[in-house]
Design a protein around this motif. Sequence first.
Motif, mmCIF file in Angstrom:
data_model
loop_
_atom_site.group_PDB
_atom_site.id
_atom_site.type_symbol
_atom_site.label_atom_id
_atom_site.label_comp_id
_atom_site.label_asym_id
_atom_site.label_seq_id
_atom_site.Cartn_x
_atom_site.Cartn_y
_atom_site.Cartn_z
ATOM 1 N N TRP A 176 -10.001 -38.710 4.913
ATOM 2 C CA TRP A 176 -9.974 -39.570 6.104
ATOM 3 C C TRP A 176 -11.194 -39.365 6.988
ATOM 4 O O TRP A 176 -11.651 -40.299 7.649
ATOM 5 C CB TRP A 176 -8.697 -39.313 6.894
ATOM 6 C CG TRP A 176 -7.437 -39.632 6.161
ATOM 7 C CD1 TRP A 176 -7.301 -40.417 5.045
ATOM 8 C CD2 TRP A 176 -6.132 -39.147 6.461
ATOM 9 N NE1 TRP A 176 -5.998 -40.464 4.640
ATOM 10 C CE2 TRP A 176 -5.237 -39.694 5.486
ATOM 11 C CE3 TRP A 176 -5.609 -38.316 7.449
ATOM 12 C CZ2 TRP A 176 -3.873 -39.429 5.506
ATOM 13 C CZ3 TRP A 176 -4.245 -38.051 7.463
ATOM 14 C CH2 TRP A 176 -3.387 -38.601 6.494
ATOM 15 N N HIS A 229 -9.322 -43.073 11.044
ATOM 16 C CA HIS A 229 -8.985 -41.806 10.386
ATOM 17 C C HIS A 229 -7.715 -41.944 9.552
ATOM 18 O O HIS A 229 -7.723 -41.668 8.346
ATOM 19 C CB HIS A 229 -8.818 -40.700 11.424
ATOM 20 C CG HIS A 229 -8.664 -39.339 10.836
ATOM 21 N ND1 HIS A 229 -9.681 -38.683 10.188
ATOM 22 C CD2 HIS A 229 -7.588 -38.499 10.781
ATOM 23 C CE1 HIS A 229 -9.268 -37.502 9.767
ATOM 24 N NE2 HIS A 229 -7.994 -37.366 10.112
ATOM 25 N N SER A 230 -6.624 -42.376 10.156
ATOM 26 C CA SER A 230 -5.380 -42.422 9.383
ATOM 27 C C SER A 230 -4.361 -43.445 9.866
ATOM 28 O O SER A 230 -3.465 -43.812 9.099
ATOM 29 C CB SER A 230 -4.720 -41.034 9.376
ATOM 30 O OG SER A 230 -4.418 -40.622 10.692
ATOM 31 N N TYR A 282 -6.108 -34.950 2.349
ATOM 32 C CA TYR A 282 -5.959 -36.192 3.113
ATOM 33 C C TYR A 282 -6.962 -36.237 4.260
ATOM 34 O O TYR A 282 -7.703 -37.206 4.426
ATOM 35 C CB TYR A 282 -4.545 -36.302 3.700
ATOM 36 C CG TYR A 282 -3.478 -36.687 2.713
ATOM 37 C CD1 TYR A 282 -3.755 -37.507 1.622
ATOM 38 C CD2 TYR A 282 -2.169 -36.240 2.866
ATOM 39 C CE1 TYR A 282 -2.762 -37.853 0.723
ATOM 40 C CE2 TYR A 282 -1.175 -36.588 1.972
ATOM 41 C CZ TYR A 282 -1.480 -37.393 0.901
ATOM 42 O OH TYR A 282 -0.503 -37.731 0.012
ATOM 43 N N HIS A 283 -6.964 -35.179 5.063
ATOM 44 C CA HIS A 283 -7.820 -35.203 6.255
ATOM 45 C C HIS A 283 -9.297 -35.170 5.898
ATOM 46 O O HIS A 283 -10.114 -35.797 6.575
ATOM 47 C CB HIS A 283 -7.442 -34.059 7.196
ATOM 48 C CG HIS A 283 -6.186 -34.329 7.968
ATOM 49 N ND1 HIS A 283 -6.161 -35.141 9.077
ATOM 50 C CD2 HIS A 283 -4.910 -33.916 7.760
ATOM 51 C CE1 HIS A 283 -4.918 -35.219 9.535
ATOM 52 N NE2 HIS A 283 -4.141 -34.483 8.761
ATOM 53 N N GLN A 302 -3.119 -40.335 -3.029
ATOM 54 C CA GLN A 302 -3.617 -41.309 -2.053
ATOM 55 C C GLN A 302 -3.384 -42.711 -2.597
ATOM 56 O O GLN A 302 -4.305 -43.508 -2.726
ATOM 57 C CB GLN A 302 -5.100 -41.068 -1.790
ATOM 58 C CG GLN A 302 -5.376 -39.721 -1.149
ATOM 59 C CD GLN A 302 -6.859 -39.466 -0.948
ATOM 60 O OE1 GLN A 302 -7.698 -40.329 -1.139
ATOM 61 N NE2 GLN A 302 -7.182 -38.240 -0.553
ATOM 62 N N ASN A 346 -13.825 -41.752 6.368
ATOM 63 C CA ASN A 346 -13.596 -43.063 6.969
ATOM 64 C C ASN A 346 -13.822 -43.065 8.471
ATOM 65 O O ASN A 346 -14.163 -44.108 9.045
ATOM 66 C CB ASN A 346 -12.153 -43.522 6.699
ATOM 67 C CG ASN A 346 -11.852 -43.667 5.232
ATOM 68 O OD1 ASN A 346 -12.745 -43.902 4.429
ATOM 69 N ND2 ASN A 346 -10.585 -43.523 4.865
ATOM 70 N N SER A 347 -13.617 -41.921 9.120
ATOM 71 C CA SER A 347 -13.682 -41.873 10.584
ATOM 72 C C SER A 347 -14.934 -41.173 11.085
ATOM 73 O O SER A 347 -15.813 -41.805 11.697
ATOM 74 C CB SER A 347 -12.437 -41.167 11.137
ATOM 75 O OG SER A 347 -12.318 -39.843 10.612
ATOM 76 N N HIS A 378 -9.825 -49.974 7.441
ATOM 77 C CA HIS A 378 -10.003 -48.847 8.362
ATOM 78 C C HIS A 378 -11.252 -49.071 9.216
ATOM 79 O O HIS A 378 -12.159 -48.244 9.278
ATOM 80 C CB HIS A 378 -10.002 -47.492 7.654
ATOM 81 C CG HIS A 378 -10.816 -47.397 6.402
ATOM 82 N ND1 HIS A 378 -12.182 -47.349 6.400
ATOM 83 C CD2 HIS A 378 -10.429 -47.316 5.103
ATOM 84 C CE1 HIS A 378 -12.616 -47.236 5.156
ATOM 85 N NE2 HIS A 378 -11.578 -47.216 4.347
#
Length: 303
Positions: free
Chosen positions: A222, A144-145, A218-219, A110, A225-226, A134
């Motif tokens: 993320w 999210h991304s 990753y998800h 990342q 963040n989301s 973000h």
Amino acid sequence: MVTTSPADTGSQRELRMRAAVMAPRAPLPRRQRRLKGGTTSFMVVMHVLATVALLPRFWSWQGLAAFAVLYWMTVLGVTLGLHRLVAHRSFEVPSWLEKILVVMGTLACQSGPIEWIALHRHHHRFSDQPNDHHDAGRGLWWSHSEWMLHEIPALEHKERYAGDLLSSPFYVWLDRWFLLLQIPLGLALYWYGNAAGVHGGGLGLVLWAIPLRLVVVYHVTWLVNSATHAFGYRNFNCPDLSRNCWWVAVLSFGEGWHNNHHAHPASARHGLRWFEVDITWLHIRLLQKLGLTRRVRQARYPG
């Protein structure tokens, strides 16, 4: 020991921050509208390879084991190493252990550790405001991304937010060459898969342990963040959109107790209520029992 009341302080600064969080967002500046070719291509390739890994021809119990072990190492490296240890200095460990944890976190691919930490500290400074890279105010997909596929103005302030790391050759090298860590890992897995006659061979092990693991991590990252700025409950009235989301906490080893974290950024413990299980905190407690941590900062829920 840190304690705080969940009541609103009513300060002028918090009122201004809350107004910024709730304000309509202007369109992105022209320079941020273009997709970054390198990052976008890399993400597309990783997602395609992760899908290929799920084909029956590449399935094996050894692949699942490699995925599980490296998922644990990578997520813990991010949550315990990059996040709670280095970004917030919530506790201290010996230098050799910090290096191990940071390498584990850097295996998440990342970006390098200096960039990751600088962006995270910037996020706390401007959480859910228009200059948050973000910013949840721009929507779930952006936070999210999508944000990483565009130019990130916050990186112009890397020295300000991670200047303490720029004097370390270890951190500077990892920040520049973080992608190289996947090469010896991939070669070792490929050799073992072929030598041990694993179903799917060495390629199957590599696909499960690198692209599939990376995409899942990753998800999960993320989602912090989301999803945790959109779903869940709040223990503290922070001037942002942070929330506690139990299912993100399960996947991310405790990072989903995000409202708690935004209320107490310096706390090594994120799950503050009895039912808020924090797997990363359990690992920190284990390190305490082994005598490998000191100056552990811990918030408590005042209920």
